[in-house]
Motif scaffolding. Structure first.
Motif, short mmCIF file in Angstrom:
data_model
loop_
_atom_site.label_atom_id
_atom_site.label_comp_id
_atom_site.label_asym_id
_atom_site.label_seq_id
_atom_site.Cartn_x
_atom_site.Cartn_y
_atom_site.Cartn_z
N LYS A 167 -31.65 -92.02 9.55
CA LYS A 167 -30.66 -91.79 10.60
C LYS A 167 -30.66 -92.91 11.62
CE LYS A 167 -27.84 -89.28 13.25
NZ LYS A 167 -26.43 -88.95 12.87
N TYR A 168 -31.85 -93.37 12.03
CA TYR A 168 -31.96 -94.33 13.12
C TYR A 168 -32.43 -95.72 12.69
CZ TYR A 168 -31.08 -90.18 15.82
OH TYR A 168 -30.49 -89.03 16.32
N LYS A 169 -32.59 -95.92 11.38
CA LYS A 169 -32.93 -97.24 10.84
C LYS A 169 -34.13 -97.86 11.56
CE LYS A 169 -29.14 -96.68 8.51
NZ LYS A 169 -29.20 -96.18 7.11
N ALA A 170 -35.12 -97.01 11.83
CA ALA A 170 -36.28 -97.44 12.61
C ALA A 170 -37.39 -97.93 11.69
CB ALA A 170 -36.78 -96.30 13.49
N ASP A 171 -37.46 -99.24 11.48
CA ASP A 171 -38.57 -99.78 10.72
C ASP A 171 -39.84 -99.83 11.56
OD1 ASP A 171 -37.45 -101.71 12.36
OD2 ASP A 171 -37.94 -103.37 11.01
N LYS A 172 -39.66 -99.80 12.90
CA LYS A 172 -40.78 -99.69 13.83
C LYS A 172 -40.54 -98.48 14.73
CE LYS A 172 -41.82 -104.64 14.06
NZ LYS A 172 -41.96 -105.82 14.98
N ALA A 173 -41.57 -97.66 14.91
CA ALA A 173 -41.42 -96.46 15.74
C ALA A 173 -42.73 -96.18 16.45
CB ALA A 173 -41.03 -95.25 14.89
N CYS A 174 -42.64 -95.41 17.52
CA CYS A 174 -43.85 -94.96 18.21
C CYS A 174 -43.92 -93.45 18.12
CB CYS A 174 -43.86 -95.42 19.66
SG CYS A 174 -42.46 -94.89 20.65
N VAL A 175 -45.11 -92.92 18.33
CA VAL A 175 -45.29 -91.47 18.26
C VAL A 175 -46.24 -91.04 19.36
CG1 VAL A 175 -47.16 -91.70 16.54
CG2 VAL A 175 -45.95 -89.52 16.79
N PHE A 176 -45.90 -89.93 20.02
CA PHE A 176 -46.76 -89.31 21.03
C PHE A 176 -47.28 -88.01 20.45
CE2 PHE A 176 -44.06 -91.27 24.71
CZ PHE A 176 -44.51 -92.54 24.34
N LEU A 177 -48.62 -87.87 20.43
CA LEU A 177 -49.28 -86.73 19.79
C LEU A 177 -50.20 -86.02 20.78
CD1 LEU A 177 -50.39 -88.58 16.52
CD2 LEU A 177 -48.54 -86.89 16.69
N PRO A 178 -50.21 -84.67 20.75
CA PRO A 178 -51.16 -83.95 21.60
C PRO A 178 -52.56 -84.04 21.03
CG PRO A 178 -49.97 -82.41 20.22
CD PRO A 178 -49.38 -83.77 19.95
N ASN A 179 -53.54 -84.09 21.88
CA ASN A 179 -54.93 -84.21 21.46
C ASN A 179 -55.47 -82.84 21.05
OD1 ASN A 179 -57.40 -85.35 20.94
ND2 ASN A 179 -58.06 -85.36 23.07
N THR A 180 -54.89 -82.31 19.95
CA THR A 180 -55.23 -80.98 19.44
C THR A 180 -55.22 -81.01 17.92
OG1 THR A 180 -52.93 -80.21 19.27
CG2 THR A 180 -54.04 -79.89 21.41
N SER A 181 -55.56 -79.90 17.29
CA SER A 181 -55.50 -79.81 15.83
C SER A 181 -54.07 -79.99 15.34
CB SER A 181 -56.06 -78.46 15.36
OG SER A 181 -55.39 -77.38 15.97
#
Length: 395
Positions: A167-181
């Motif tokens: 959809k967004y043609k993102a060959d590079k992306a970032c991700v924000f993750l919670p510090n949980t399981s």
């Protein structure tokens, strides 16, 4: 810790529907289903939605004669406040009740994961009706007492990666993750699947519940040349993210694809006008919109009437309601198949259910001895949230 409220807007007289013996049959002891939800989280709408789904199914089943030749289903709820140690205590309390056949778990995957040892020690089925962390059903306990009627990260997060790529043609992306399981479950999928879709997650940032800003990690995304952002979290953190992204000039506002925890609360109230200023796609497994499944229509109308909503699009957290509704029907089938309220026998019966037409999907066989997940990637869709909190399906 038993929660006596039956949810926002429900009429107190509904209790008589859920607890009454069916007409034409002798009264029997109720068969109990437990639900432990984070009722105490003020911005969290998931517990009320899940409870509506449970009660809608119970009303339907009890009106048709209940289970075990005339015994009504009844609900017992507890409040874990989103805290894992409370969830453990609540599970043990519920599991100790006579004639309780299973405990349903809600939105917070870390609570469900923490409860797994107790579910297997006490031999009482734990059924997740919202949590997505793979660990809920992927573990070494044999036989397994955990089941899920919900999205699973291994295919849900993969679908999110696919959306970033296509959809967004993102060959590079970032991700924000919670510090949980939950965050670790999502990260494992990213590591396993990102290469398949040629998405380089060049910025991976972990955050803690209670963090107050995403400005710095978002700047890191921009500096690294990310073309899109994946977010895993709930409504409070999402509101902060939307604020921080919307504060950027329009050309610096990355498109975002979000996990569904954000749809389990009042994000529209927390984020306000920012919702209209950003691209924010949210994964789901169910929608009432243009849904022609008979049980989906029944459920939407039941909640609309008993919850005091003008339209089914006003129902918050619809995935919780639908997945819980199907779960109760599957549990009732298992109780009748087992001809018992013994939790061990109900567990065994859950693996051998006949086909069922639910609100979410047609279940050819909901569970097997090798598969305790009732849904799959074919249920996935994406929605946007408008400023009234309505979830609108998008392409």
């Amino acid at each position: 810790m038993v929660q006596k409220s039956i949810g926002l807007g429900l009429l107190s007289c509904l209790l008589s529907v859920c607890w009454a013996a069916p007409s034409g049959g002798a009264a029997g002891a109720p068969v109990l289903i437990g639900f432990d939800g984070a009722y105490g989280q003020k911005t969290n709408t998931a517990p009320q939605s899940i409870e509506w789904g449970i009660r809608a199914a119970m009303a339907e089943i009890n009106a048709a004669g209940g289970v075990l030749n005339g015994r009504p289903l009844s609900l017992v709820t507890t409040d874990n406040k989103g805290v894992s140690v409370r969830g453990k205590d609540n599970f043990v309390e519920l599991a100790g009740r006579q004639d309780l056949v299973a405990v349903l778990e809600g939105k917070y995957s870390p609570v469900s994961v923490e409860v797994l040892p107790d579910a297997h020690r006490l031999k009482v089925p734990l059924i997740s009706v919202w949590g997505s962390a793979d660990q809920i059903t992927d573990h070494s306990y044999k036989p397994s007492y955990s089941f899920r009627v919900s999205l699973k990260d291994s295919w849900g997060v993969e679908t999110m990666i696919k959306r970033l790529a296509l959809k967004y043609k993102a060959d590079k992306a970032c991700v924000f993750l919670p510090n949980t399981s939950w965050g670790r479950s999502s990260e494992a999928v990213i590591r396993a699947k990102a290469g398949q879709y040629k998405v380089d997650f060049n910025v991976v940032r972990w955050y803690n519940w209670g963090d107050v800003s995403f400005v710095e990690p978002y700047r890191a995304c921009l500096s690294a040349g990310s073309k899109a952002l994946m977010f895993v979290g709930n409504e409070k953190e999402a509101a902060l993210l939307l604020r921080d992204v919307a504060s950027q000039p329009p050309q610096l506002r990355l498109p975002m694809v979000s996990h569904w925890g954000v749809s389990g609360g009042v994000l529209h109230e927390l984020a306000g006008e920012y919702l209209g200023d950003v691209t924010f796609d949210v994964i789901q497994t169910f929608t009432f919109v243009k849904n022609n499944r008979p049980r989906a229509k029944y459920l939407g109308e039941w909640i609309r009437k008993n919850g005091g909503f003008q339209s089914f699009t006003d129902i918050p957290s619809p995935v919780g309601a639908a997945q819980a509704y199907d779960t109760v029907h599957l549990l009732a089938m298992a109780v009748n198949k087992a001809q018992s309220t013994q939790a061990v026998k109900v567990r065994d019966a859950l693996e051998k259910l006949p086909a069922f037409e639910g609100a979410v999907r047609h279940y050819t066989q909901a569970f097997t001895s090798a598969r305790h997940d009732a849904l799959d990637a074919s249920q996935v869709l994406f929605v946007k949230m408008d400023r009234l909190g309505r979830l609108i399906p998008i392409e």
